[in-house]
Design a protein around this motif. Structure first.
Motif, mmCIF file in Angstrom:
data_model
loop_
_atom_site.group_PDB
_atom_site.id
_atom_site.type_symbol
_atom_site.label_atom_id
_atom_site.label_comp_id
_atom_site.label_asym_id
_atom_site.label_seq_id
_atom_site.Cartn_x
_atom_site.Cartn_y
_atom_site.Cartn_z
ATOM 1 N N VAL A 573 31.267 -16.855 5.529
ATOM 2 C CA VAL A 573 32.569 -17.102 6.151
ATOM 3 C C VAL A 573 32.428 -17.112 7.664
ATOM 4 O O VAL A 573 33.019 -17.944 8.364
ATOM 5 C CB VAL A 573 33.592 -16.046 5.708
ATOM 6 C CG1 VAL A 573 34.922 -16.225 6.444
ATOM 7 C CG2 VAL A 573 33.808 -16.102 4.199
ATOM 8 N N VAL A 574 31.623 -16.182 8.193
ATOM 9 C CA VAL A 574 31.397 -16.130 9.637
ATOM 10 C C VAL A 574 30.796 -17.441 10.131
ATOM 11 O O VAL A 574 31.197 -17.979 11.169
ATOM 12 C CB VAL A 574 30.486 -14.938 9.993
ATOM 13 C CG1 VAL A 574 30.107 -14.962 11.476
ATOM 14 C CG2 VAL A 574 31.167 -13.622 9.643
ATOM 15 N N CYS A 575 29.835 -17.985 9.371
ATOM 16 C CA CYS A 575 29.223 -19.268 9.745
ATOM 17 C C CYS A 575 30.270 -20.372 9.852
ATOM 18 O O CYS A 575 30.297 -21.139 10.833
ATOM 19 C CB CYS A 575 28.164 -19.671 8.723
ATOM 20 S SG CYS A 575 26.642 -18.740 8.811
ATOM 21 N N LYS A 576 31.134 -20.453 8.863
ATOM 22 C CA LYS A 576 32.155 -21.498 8.860
ATOM 23 C C LYS A 576 33.102 -21.337 10.039
ATOM 24 O O LYS A 576 33.530 -22.327 10.651
ATOM 25 C CB LYS A 576 32.933 -21.462 7.546
ATOM 26 C CG LYS A 576 32.101 -21.884 6.333
ATOM 27 C CD LYS A 576 32.897 -21.771 5.044
ATOM 28 C CE LYS A 576 32.049 -22.155 3.841
ATOM 29 N NZ LYS A 576 32.802 -21.988 2.563
ATOM 30 N N MET A 577 33.445 -20.100 10.379
ATOM 31 C CA MET A 577 34.352 -19.864 11.498
ATOM 32 C C MET A 577 33.719 -20.280 12.825
ATOM 33 O O MET A 577 34.367 -20.894 13.671
ATOM 34 C CB MET A 577 34.757 -18.395 11.523
ATOM 35 C CG MET A 577 35.579 -17.951 10.316
ATOM 36 S SD MET A 577 35.759 -16.156 10.192
ATOM 37 C CE MET A 577 36.910 -15.838 11.507
#
Length: 618
Positions: A573-577
């Protein structure tokens, strides 16, 4: 009337009516003074300093802060004021407005907020006595980052389109009001939302699945809400009392059953055909290949009768232990794992050489199988943002790990070494690229190690390497499991926390060695109630056009560094953000690149297929 008498009359008039001549051309001063005049109660005489004979931008008017000669912030908190908000809507450059903990009354819905659209980012109206429905004019404030309407008497539905029209909100606080109806599904689409509180309203229905990660306290006090994270079961609940709707649901239920049965029959056929196709195709696939990630396998194993083992993984040029020991060695440092050397072997690897880690460990016989399993797994990691293990040597009392030499050292070196005159600042786009690279590498490693719960256990900016193309590579992942020192179990969520601290280093230019034991706590202290530019590295102060991106990454960092592990996001999720921050910034700069100053133009090229500029910090 004599000239002397006329002069005295005019002089007296000017003394008693200075407001006619004080800043006559400044509509912002007029708006502030109209707000003051609208106040029916100011028990502490808090606005006494608002005097038309003075300039509000000289820090003499209580709560007023200016930027470039315009009113930028208005902070009037806990003053028991009873005023009308209307005049403040004529402040076109306002970016922060906080009127919380006063006694403002009446509806907000009738206000025209058009002049706030270009700049307003933070709006705090909590703990007053505002009434009426949700003020829909707020939905037009596309730059809004924080919205706090808690503790009022607002009622009606939360606008269904709120998440679509305010996608960049970090904070949405509507608790302790009288809002009713269901939670809009669009709230779940807010990519940066990290502070949500809808508690103690009259909301009903099922909490949208994408909001399950928020704590129970975000939804308490809504007796008709159900689903995670609350303990209220949604089964056998009808979330409407409209008979027509209930009847329609009953009719549609049987139609749905028939449709589902037909779909399942078709799905079975499709699955059979798909399985057959996969089995045929599987023989032709290269083992472990997935996009840019390739799983490595052991290339060759050399083992002696005394139990010494040397293993070479895919991509590593073979050499002998004697060649390694004869090479010229330079110690790079000592760490919790052991000592690290750069070794240049004659005739092999050119001038770069290899990195050899000598691991401190006292292996017992029963640990050999576990150690070899971990090393085999490490040798199989192949990802552009991971420093992969190329080879290792193991004996009864020695463990040497061989990695590729990485030119630019560590992220710590890039951020913190040689600060001062002559240093080449690290641009925002480069920092964002390094953050995204590191996030991708860590997400890959945590995904690969999920089945056996292996984690990094010691992620810092010192073991994130930076190669000659300014790609970040995660190193030393799981190495602590090979040491002789006893270790407590470290869940993968602790790696997410440490990654948040690394992001704060990238943003602030500070380290945990700056006399601050807790960097996240320091950031919270500086930021307090709002995200301010003072927290960012001085090298980034010239990047005003990218401040929104910096603030967004700061929010992600604080979310990763949440005190409670359950509040920390998954690394995927952090990557996508972070990717979303990069993509939106790239689109914005491509639209305005022709009008930007060259000193503020940065290329962001994190994709592996693109050329990445080489930057060197001296």
């Amino acid at each position: 009337m004599t000239i002397t008498t006329l002069f005295l009359f005019l002089f007296s008039f000017l003394i008693h009516r200075p407001c006619i001549f004080a800043f006559p051309q400044n509509p912002e001063v007029s708006a502030l003074f109209a707000f003051k005049q609208s106040c029916s109660s100011d028990p502490g005489s808090s606005l006494a300093s608002w005097n038309l004979t003075t300039d509000p931008c000289n820090d003499t008017w209580k709560g007023v802060t200016c930027r470039n000669g315009h009113v930028d912030r208005l902070i009037l908190e806990g003053l028991s004021l009873v005023c009308h908000v209307g005049p403040l809507t004529d402040l076109p450059y306002l970016s922060v407005l906080s009127l919380k903990k006063n006694s403002f009354t009446g509806p907000v819905i009738g206000l025209d907020l058009a002049m706030w659209r270009p700049h307003l980012k933070l709006l705090y109206l909590s703990h007053n006595q505002f009434t009426g429905p949700f003020p829909h004019a707020i939905l037009a404030l596309r730059h809004l980052r924080r919205l706090d309407l808690a503790g009022n008497r607002l009622s009606g539905l939360i606008p269904p389109q709120i998440g679509n029209l305010l996608p960049n909100l970090f904070t949405l606080r509507l608790e302790n009001n009288h809002f009713s109806g269901e939670i809009p599904m669009s709230i779940a689409k807010m990519a940066y939302l990290s502070d949500l509180n809808l508690s103690y309203n009259r909301l009903e229905g099922k909490i949208p699945p994408r909001l399950f990660s928020f704590p129970q306290s975000s939804f308490f006090g809504n007796h008709e809400l159900c689903g995670d994270p609350l303990q209220h079961n949604c089964s056998n609940r009808n979330f409407t009392s409209d008979p027509a709707v209930v009847s329609r649901r009953e009719r549609n239920k049987w139609v749905g059953i028939v449709v589902i049965a037909a779909a399942l029959a078709a799905l079975v056929v499709i699955l059979v055909l798909t399985v057959a196709a996969v089995l045929c195709f599987k023989k032709k696939r290269k083992k472990g290949q997935l996009g840019n990630v390739n799983q490595g396998t052991a290339k060759k194993v050399q083992e002696t009768e005394t139990g010494e083992v040397m293993v070479f993984f895919e991509g590593c040029e073979e050499f002998t232990m004697e060649e390694l020991m004869r090479g010229s060695a330079e110690m790079l440092g000592r760490g919790v794992v052991g000592t690290t050397y750069r070794v240049v072997m004659e005739g092999r690897g050119g001038d770069k050489g290899v990195v050899v880690k000598r691991v401190r460990r006292e292996r017992r016989k029963e640990e050999e199988a576990t150690e070899r399993k971990v090393l085999e797994q490490m040798g199989g990691w192949r990802h552009p943002n991971v420093a992969g293990l190329r080879s290792y040597y193991s004996s009864a009392d020695e463990l040497l790990l061989v990695f590729d030499f990485v030119h630019n050292g560590s992220l710590y070196d890039i951020l913190h070494r040689n600060r001062g005159p002559g240093r080449i600042p690290i641009s925002w786009s480069t920092r964002l690229k390094l953050a995204l690279d590191a996030a991708r590498g860590l997400a890959y490693l945590l995904g690969e190690s999920k089945s056996n719960n292996i984690s990094h256990q010691h992620l810092t900016s010192s073991n994130i390497l930076v190669d000659s193309n300014f790609n970040a590579l995660i190193s030393d992942f799981s190495l602590l499991t090979l040491t002789s020192q006893p270790l407590l179990y470290s869940p993968q969520s602790s790696d997410v926390y440490n990654f948040g601290v690394v992001l704060l280093e990238i943003l602030t230019g500070r380290t945990t060695e700056d006399g601050m034991v807790d960097l996240p706590k320091w950031v919270q202290t500086v930021v307090r109630e709002e995200w301010t530019s003072e927290v960012f590295d001085v090298e980034l102060w010239g990047c005003k056009d990218m401040e929104d991106e910096m603030v967004a990454l700061l929010q992600i960092a604080m979310l990763c560094a949440s005190k409670e592990p359950k509040d920390r996001p998954k690394m995927t999720v952090v990557c996508k953000m972070i990717e979303e921050i990069r993509d939106r910034g790239s689109r914005s700069r491509s639209r305005s690149r022709s009008s930007q100053s060259p000193s503020l133009t940065f290329e962001s090229s994190p994709c592996l297929s693109e050329d990445t500029p080489t930057l060197t910090s001296s």
